[in-house]
Design an enzyme around this catalytic site. Structure first.
Site, PDB file in Angstrom:
ATOM      1  N   HIS A 216      -1.555   1.716  -4.220  1.00 56.73           N
ATOM      2  CA  HIS A 216      -1.829   3.155  -4.111  1.00 56.73           C
ATOM      3  C   HIS A 216      -0.953   4.000  -5.030  1.00 56.73           C
ATOM      4  CE1 HIS A 216      -3.715   2.494   0.127  1.00 56.73           C
ATOM      5  NE2 HIS A 216      -4.591   2.347  -0.837  1.00 56.73           N
TER       6      HIS A 216
ATOM      7  N   SER B 127      -2.635  -1.727   9.237  1.00 55.72           N
ATOM      8  CA  SER B 127      -3.861  -2.027   9.958  1.00 55.72           C
ATOM      9  C   SER B 127      -4.666  -3.023   9.138  1.00 55.72           C
ATOM     10  CB  SER B 127      -4.675  -0.748  10.144  1.00 55.72           C
ATOM     11  OG  SER B 127      -5.999  -1.076  10.479  1.00 55.72           O
TER      12      SER B 127
ATOM     13  N   GLN C  68       0.838  -1.197   0.000  1.00 58.49           N
ATOM     14  CA  GLN C  68       0.000   0.000   0.000  1.00 58.49           C
ATOM     15  C   GLN C  68       0.874   1.249   0.000  1.00 58.49           C
ATOM     16  OE1 GLN C  68      -3.675  -1.084   2.776  1.00 58.49           O
ATOM     17  NE2 GLN C  68      -1.771  -1.887   3.592  1.00 58.49           N
ATOM     18  N   ASN C  69       2.186   1.038   0.000  1.00 57.70           N
ATOM     19  CA  ASN C  69       3.115   2.166   0.069  1.00 57.70           C
ATOM     20  C   ASN C  69       3.397   2.724  -1.320  1.00 57.70           C
ATOM     21  OD1 ASN C  69       3.236   1.571   2.768  1.00 57.70           O
ATOM     22  ND2 ASN C  69       5.140   0.396   2.606  1.00 57.70           N
TER      23      ASN C  69
ATOM     24  N   ASP D  87       6.198   4.578  -1.751  1.00 59.58           N
ATOM     25  CA  ASP D  87       7.657   4.638  -1.890  1.00 59.58           C
ATOM     26  C   ASP D  87       8.137   3.414  -2.670  1.00 59.58           C
ATOM     27  OD1 ASP D  87       8.526   2.365  -0.105  1.00 59.58           O
ATOM     28  OD2 ASP D  87       7.472   3.558   1.400  1.00 59.58           O
TER      29      ASP D  87
END
Ligand SMILES: [Zn+2]
Length: 250
Positions: free
Chosen positions: A110, A178, A92-93, A95
């Site tokens: 993302h 999470s 989900q990062n 970077d």
């Protein structure tokens, strides 16, 4: 004779990059302090002040490009070289620390901070220097970072790919995210009944019982990513990565 490869899927979130010095909106560090999330990561924020949005991402890009992958990123990259395993990474990062840590074919749900797109077409461009108002694609559409903003839909083809990988996994290793927030909350339910699930996080999470209820073999590793990922790999492979690679000739 071919033996079946062990399919391991890593599903990662901001927690894995925190130890590389990158922070999230929930943290209170660095440049996050200067902005509100709605102002810089939503279409409304863009409408209100596109200059501010680009300025924010220009700073973020520089911060992320200066960060270095940590042991967790590198261990996953190294494991991907093991010929007895088929290792996939879904993150989900935004970077690129997984890539810098040696991983390939990483699914970025993302988007990516090293890519730009325009508002009208699907072509991607390298985000390798600051982007300004007036920087456009060949057809004159303003460029913006290739990241998913709040209120924007995730790329369906990536969600489908992630779903497919998770549903065939022998091991699902969830790191630094999470379990309550989408897309993680939805995607992790696609594990098959024989899949062993690891959850690596420094703190307990209320939603962990979803896996207990599913009766999947489940292990909570209460550690930060740089410690927990290696523990999981040792557990799955039966020996630590360092020992496995010591004997190799390359
Ligand atoms: Zn365009």
């Amino acid at each position: 004779m071919k033996t079946k490869k062990t399919k391991i899927v890593f599903f990662t979130g901001s927690g894995i990059s925190e130890e590389s010095g990158l922070h999230t909106f929930r943290g209170h560090n660095g440049l996050w302090h200067e902005y509100r999330v709605e102002e810089v990561a939503s279409i409304e924020g863009w409408m209100d002040n596109p200059q501010r949005v680009l300025e924010f991402y220009n700073k973020r890009r520089r911060e992320m490009m200066n960060a270095l992958p940590n042991k967790a990123h590198r261990s996953i990259g190294l494991l991907q070289e093991d010929k007895h395993t088929e290792v996939s990474v879904i993150t989900q990062n935004i970077d690129t620390l997984h890539e810098q840590g040696g991983a390939h074919n990483v699914i970025h749900l993302h988007g990516r901070i090293d890519q730009l797109k325009c508002f009208d077409h699907s072509t991607l461009y390298p985000y390798d220097k600051d982007v300004e108002i007036g920087d456009t694609c060949e057809k004159g559409s303003q460029l913006r970072p290739n990241v998913v903003w709040f209120g924007e839909a995730l790329d369906h083809s990536l969600i489908n790919k992630a779903t497919e990988l998770i549903s065939h996994a022998d091991y699902l290793v969830i790191v630094g995210t999470s379990l309550l927030v989408q897309p993680a909350a939805g995607l992790i339910h696609n594990v098959n009944k024989n899949c062993t699930v690891y959850y690596v996080a420094p703190d307990e999470e209320k939603n962990m019982d979803v896996f207990m209820n599913r009766k999947n073999p489940f292990r909570f590793i209460k550690e930060k990513a740089t410690v927990g990922v290696d523990m999981v790999i040792s557990d799955i492979m039966g020996s630590p990565l360092s020992a496995r690679h010591r004997g190799h000739s390359h």
